[in-house]
Design an enzyme around this catalytic site. Sequence first.
Site, PDB file in Angstrom:
ATOM      1  N   HIS A   1      72.267  28.588  15.367  1.00  0.00           N
ATOM      2  CA  HIS A   1      73.075  29.799  14.596  1.00  0.00           C
ATOM      3  C   HIS A   1      74.513  29.789  15.251  1.00  0.00           C
ATOM      4  CE1 HIS A   1      74.449  33.955  13.624  1.00  0.00           C
ATOM      5  NE2 HIS A   1      73.379  34.028  12.741  1.00  0.00           N
TER       6      HIS A   1
ATOM      7  N   GLY B   1      74.159  39.146  15.045  1.00  0.00           N
ATOM      8  CA  GLY B   1      74.549  40.621  15.075  1.00  0.00           C
ATOM      9  C   GLY B   1      73.273  41.365  15.548  1.00  0.00           C
ATOM     10  N   VAL B   2      72.251  41.045  15.070  1.00  0.00           N
ATOM     11  CA  VAL B   2      71.024  41.682  15.571  1.00  0.00           C
ATOM     12  C   VAL B   2      70.803  41.665  16.941  1.00  0.00           C
ATOM     13  CG1 VAL B   2      70.083  41.299  13.209  1.00  0.00           C
ATOM     14  CG2 VAL B   2      69.552  39.781  14.586  1.00  0.00           C
TER      15      VAL B   2
ATOM     16  N   GLU C   1      70.386  44.443  19.721  1.00  0.00           N
ATOM     17  CA  GLU C   1      69.202  44.475  20.724  1.00  0.00           C
ATOM     18  C   GLU C   1      69.788  44.520  21.923  1.00  0.00           C
ATOM     19  OE1 GLU C   1      65.731  44.171  22.566  1.00  0.00           O
ATOM     20  OE2 GLU C   1      66.202  44.531  20.498  1.00  0.00           O
TER      21      GLU C   1
ATOM     22  N   ILE D   1      77.801  31.259  17.076  1.00  0.00           N
ATOM     23  CA  ILE D   1      78.180  32.904  16.774  1.00  0.00           C
ATOM     24  C   ILE D   1      76.878  33.839  17.242  1.00  0.00           C
ATOM     25  CG2 ILE D   1      78.707  34.608  15.376  1.00  0.00           C
ATOM     26  CD1 ILE D   1      79.990  32.543  13.375  1.00  0.00           C
TER      27      ILE D   1
END
Length: 362
Positions: free
Chosen positions: A265, A274-275, A279, A271
Amino acid sequence: IIDGSSEPFVEIIEEAGLEEQDAAKSWYSIDNNITHYDEKKRVEMMAMPSLEYKVTTLIDFNSPVLGTQHAGLKSMKDFKTEIAPCRTFCFLHELEMLLENNLIKGGDINNAIVVVDKKVTDDEMHRLAKAFGRENMEVKSGGYLNNLDLRFPNEPARHKLLDVIGDLALIGYPIKGHIIASRPGHSTNVDFARKIKQYIRKNKHLKNTPVYDPTQQPIFTSQQIEKTLPHRYPFLLVDKIIELTNTYIVGIKNVTFNEPFFVGHFPGNPIMPGVLQVEALAQTGGILAINAMAGGGQYDTYFLKIDNCKFKAKVVPGDTMVMKMELLNPIRRGIVEMRGTVFVGNKVVTEADLMAQLVKRT
């Protein structure tokens, strides 16, 4: 218009009575110089950082009567005695123009200081006396119509300071800063208030930005975090806790190129997902919630809902995520509602509202 000052209004407010509120007053502190210059009117204004709200005004109308004056207010505690009694003022030639245009119906020489800085004929004086319903008017050595006494030697400059305070109230936020105004007037004051308000709106999110000092001793180290949370490598996403109160917590996550998720990723464009940022917020909030319960680490948190989640900027290797979680409501029946924000430097990169349930470990 009363007497042309704000003193009667202060008296009315005091007569009605003041009631101190329970909530702490929220101030916006000016942290950078904000300047405004009106070239046409030759007005210059500046807001500078200061621990208190202070105002300094300077006036110069090229008048032999007024000369160059300045006034200062170092504390609003002195407003009532030093600034509120100061009356508005105008020049005689302005007064004549207003009368000729059938204006200032409520005007009277008792509610304004009229500066006379040129020779006035007997006919002009008679016309003014008639306009204000008086038998006669005169100007002696002081240069003020009807020879009124000034309440302060620099009363005109003090009234200009009063105008600045009133007009800057249009900002809508109480501010801490030093306002310096040279030749101020209402229209320019309002323009400056608008400029400050725009600055505050643009930078308001920085007001509660946590300050991260890497040399500061953490409240929770990574080893202490492991005693509270069940997460372990590679899914423990909080390195340390630097602030912890009953209502909010601030955690740190140092993002390095060695994070396992960067492998996919994305290759050549790492990057942080976002999840995983959410978290990391959830884990930080879990420490806040668990710490609030009796028994501390004997609870786990299970997140139920995520609302209003926004990703505003990328998080990449080398970034330090400063994560702030704030309780929206008291914890009831194990249900926790929190607002989370991720900062990188002074920039908000992620924000979300989260709900979780605390469950006691068995």
